[in-house]
Design a protein around this motif. Sequence first.
Motif, PDB file in Angstrom:
ATOM      1  N   TYR A 119      -6.098  -2.172   1.482  1.00 58.77           N
ATOM      2  CA  TYR A 119      -5.087  -1.658   2.401  1.00 58.77           C
ATOM      3  C   TYR A 119      -4.927  -0.180   2.101  1.00 58.77           C
ATOM      4  O   TYR A 119      -4.901   0.227   0.944  1.00 58.77           O
ATOM      5  CB  TYR A 119      -3.750  -2.375   2.197  1.00 58.77           C
ATOM      6  N   ARG A 120      -4.823   0.649   3.147  1.00 50.91           N
ATOM      7  CA  ARG A 120      -4.696   2.086   2.959  1.00 50.91           C
ATOM      8  C   ARG A 120      -3.479   2.600   3.720  1.00 50.91           C
ATOM      9  O   ARG A 120      -3.154   2.099   4.797  1.00 50.91           O
ATOM     10  CB  ARG A 120      -5.954   2.804   3.441  1.00 50.91           C
ATOM     11  N   THR A 121      -2.826   3.576   3.124  1.00 50.98           N
ATOM     12  CA  THR A 121      -1.639   4.176   3.722  1.00 50.98           C
ATOM     13  C   THR A 121      -1.748   5.689   3.668  1.00 50.98           C
ATOM     14  O   THR A 121      -2.129   6.239   2.643  1.00 50.98           O
ATOM     15  CB  THR A 121      -0.373   3.762   2.939  1.00 50.98           C
ATOM     16  N   LYS A 122      -1.426   6.336   4.765  1.00 50.65           N
ATOM     17  CA  LYS A 122      -1.293   7.794   4.774  1.00 50.65           C
ATOM     18  C   LYS A 122       0.189   8.109   4.867  1.00 50.65           C
ATOM     19  O   LYS A 122       0.898   7.549   5.710  1.00 50.65           O
ATOM     20  CB  LYS A 122      -2.043   8.410   5.950  1.00 50.65           C
ATOM     21  N   LEU A 123       0.651   8.997   3.982  1.00 51.49           N
ATOM     22  CA  LEU A 123       2.074   9.327   3.899  1.00 51.49           C
ATOM     23  C   LEU A 123       2.310  10.816   4.064  1.00 51.49           C
ATOM     24  O   LEU A 123       1.466  11.631   3.691  1.00 51.49           O
ATOM     25  CB  LEU A 123       2.639   8.964   2.520  1.00 51.49           C
ATOM     26  N   ASN A 124       3.468  11.151   4.576  1.00 55.70           N
ATOM     27  CA  ASN A 124       4.050  12.479   4.435  1.00 55.70           C
ATOM     28  C   ASN A 124       5.135  12.314   3.385  1.00 55.70           C
ATOM     29  O   ASN A 124       5.968  11.408   3.488  1.00 55.70           O
ATOM     30  CB  ASN A 124       4.670  12.969   5.736  1.00 55.70           C
ATOM     31  N   LEU A 147      10.970  13.414  -5.642  1.00 53.84           N
ATOM     32  CA  LEU A 147      10.586  12.908  -4.320  1.00 53.84           C
ATOM     33  C   LEU A 147      11.837  12.529  -3.550  1.00 53.84           C
ATOM     34  O   LEU A 147      12.758  11.928  -4.098  1.00 53.84           O
ATOM     35  CB  LEU A 147       9.670  11.695  -4.454  1.00 53.84           C
ATOM     36  N   ARG A 148      11.870  12.868  -2.269  1.00 56.79           N
ATOM     37  CA  ARG A 148      13.049  12.624  -1.433  1.00 56.79           C
ATOM     38  C   ARG A 148      12.802  11.544  -0.389  1.00 56.79           C
ATOM     39  O   ARG A 148      13.556  10.609  -0.253  1.00 56.79           O
ATOM     40  CB  ARG A 148      13.479  13.915  -0.727  1.00 56.79           C
ATOM     41  N   ILE A 149      11.739  11.721   0.375  1.00 57.49           N
ATOM     42  CA  ILE A 149      11.445  10.826   1.501  1.00 57.49           C
ATOM     43  C   ILE A 149       9.937  10.621   1.577  1.00 57.49           C
ATOM     44  O   ILE A 149       9.175  11.545   1.344  1.00 57.49           O
ATOM     45  CB  ILE A 149      11.926  11.433   2.839  1.00 57.49           C
ATOM     46  N   ALA A 150       9.539   9.418   1.900  1.00 55.59           N
ATOM     47  CA  ALA A 150       8.132   9.136   2.190  1.00 55.59           C
ATOM     48  C   ALA A 150       8.065   8.503   3.572  1.00 55.59           C
ATOM     49  O   ALA A 150       8.740   7.520   3.843  1.00 55.59           O
ATOM     50  CB  ALA A 150       7.532   8.207   1.147  1.00 55.59           C
ATOM     51  N   GLU A 151       7.279   9.102   4.442  1.00 54.06           N
ATOM     52  CA  GLU A 151       7.132   8.614   5.812  1.00 54.06           C
ATOM     53  C   GLU A 151       5.717   8.077   5.989  1.00 54.06           C
ATOM     54  O   GLU A 151       4.732   8.786   5.771  1.00 54.06           O
ATOM     55  CB  GLU A 151       7.359   9.761   6.788  1.00 54.06           C
ATOM     56  N   VAL A 152       5.606   6.819   6.377  1.00 55.73           N
ATOM     57  CA  VAL A 152       4.306   6.217   6.637  1.00 55.73           C
ATOM     58  C   VAL A 152       3.780   6.774   7.960  1.00 55.73           C
ATOM     59  O   VAL A 152       4.414   6.610   8.995  1.00 55.73           O
ATOM     60  CB  VAL A 152       4.383   4.674   6.689  1.00 55.73           C
ATOM     61  N   VAL A 153       2.639   7.444   7.891  1.00 56.99           N
ATOM     62  CA  VAL A 153       2.035   8.047   9.071  1.00 56.99           C
ATOM     63  C   VAL A 153       1.021   7.087   9.691  1.00 56.99           C
ATOM     64  O   VAL A 153       0.938   6.954  10.901  1.00 56.99           O
ATOM     65  CB  VAL A 153       1.340   9.378   8.707  1.00 56.99           C
ATOM     66  N   LYS A 154       0.274   6.406   8.827  1.00 56.02           N
ATOM     67  CA  LYS A 154      -0.774   5.514   9.316  1.00 56.02           C
ATOM     68  C   LYS A 154      -1.040   4.420   8.290  1.00 56.02           C
ATOM     69  O   LYS A 154      -1.059   4.670   7.091  1.00 56.02           O
ATOM     70  CB  LYS A 154      -2.053   6.321   9.562  1.00 56.02           C
ATOM     71  N   LEU A 155      -1.229   3.218   8.767  1.00 51.82           N
ATOM     72  CA  LEU A 155      -1.650   2.088   7.944  1.00 51.82           C
ATOM     73  C   LEU A 155      -2.973   1.581   8.485  1.00 51.82           C
ATOM     74  O   LEU A 155      -3.144   1.464   9.696  1.00 51.82           O
ATOM     75  CB  LEU A 155      -0.635   0.938   7.994  1.00 51.82           C
ATOM     76  N   ALA A 202       0.822  -1.186   0.000  1.00 48.14           N
ATOM     77  CA  ALA A 202       0.000   0.000   0.000  1.00 48.14           C
ATOM     78  C   ALA A 202       0.867   1.252   0.000  1.00 48.14           C
ATOM     79  O   ALA A 202       0.558   2.222  -0.689  1.00 48.14           O
ATOM     80  CB  ALA A 202      -0.939  -0.005   1.202  1.00 48.14           C
ATOM     81  N   ALA A 203       1.948   1.239   0.757  1.00 41.94           N
ATOM     82  CA  ALA A 203       2.831   2.408   0.809  1.00 41.94           C
ATOM     83  C   ALA A 203       3.521   2.631  -0.530  1.00 41.94           C
ATOM     84  O   ALA A 203       3.621   3.764  -1.003  1.00 41.94           O
ATOM     85  CB  ALA A 203       3.862   2.245   1.922  1.00 41.94           C
ATOM     86  N   ALA A 204       3.980   1.571  -1.160  1.00 40.96           N
ATOM     87  CA  ALA A 204       4.638   1.705  -2.464  1.00 40.96           C
ATOM     88  C   ALA A 204       3.673   2.244  -3.502  1.00 40.96           C
ATOM     89  O   ALA A 204       4.049   3.088  -4.331  1.00 40.96           O
ATOM     90  CB  ALA A 204       5.203   0.357  -2.901  1.00 40.96           C
ATOM     91  N   ASN A 205       2.424   1.812  -3.464  1.00 48.86           N
ATOM     92  CA  ASN A 205       1.419   2.327  -4.397  1.00 48.86           C
ATOM     93  C   ASN A 205       1.168   3.817  -4.169  1.00 48.86           C
ATOM     94  O   ASN A 205       1.008   4.579  -5.120  1.00 48.86           O
ATOM     95  CB  ASN A 205       0.110   1.552  -4.271  1.00 48.86           C
TER      96      ASN A 205
END
Length: 50
Positions: free
Chosen positions: A37-42, A16-24, A1-4
């Motif tokens: 599956y859901r992912t929230k990213l910064n 894009l530099r960095i992706a931080e998973v905030v919530k799964l 989910a994060a990769a998508n």
Amino acid sequence: AAANAVEQAAKSLRDLRIAEVVKLDMQLDDKGKVEAYRTKLNVSFKFEGT
């Protein structure tokens, strides 16, 4: 989910530099089976502005 999620962000953002998973989390159906599956990213990216 994060990769998508990163792939989707890369379609409209450059460098894009960095992706931080905030919530799964997961979306469930009426029987408790996983539907999605859901992912929230910064996302950090290089800004090229004036």
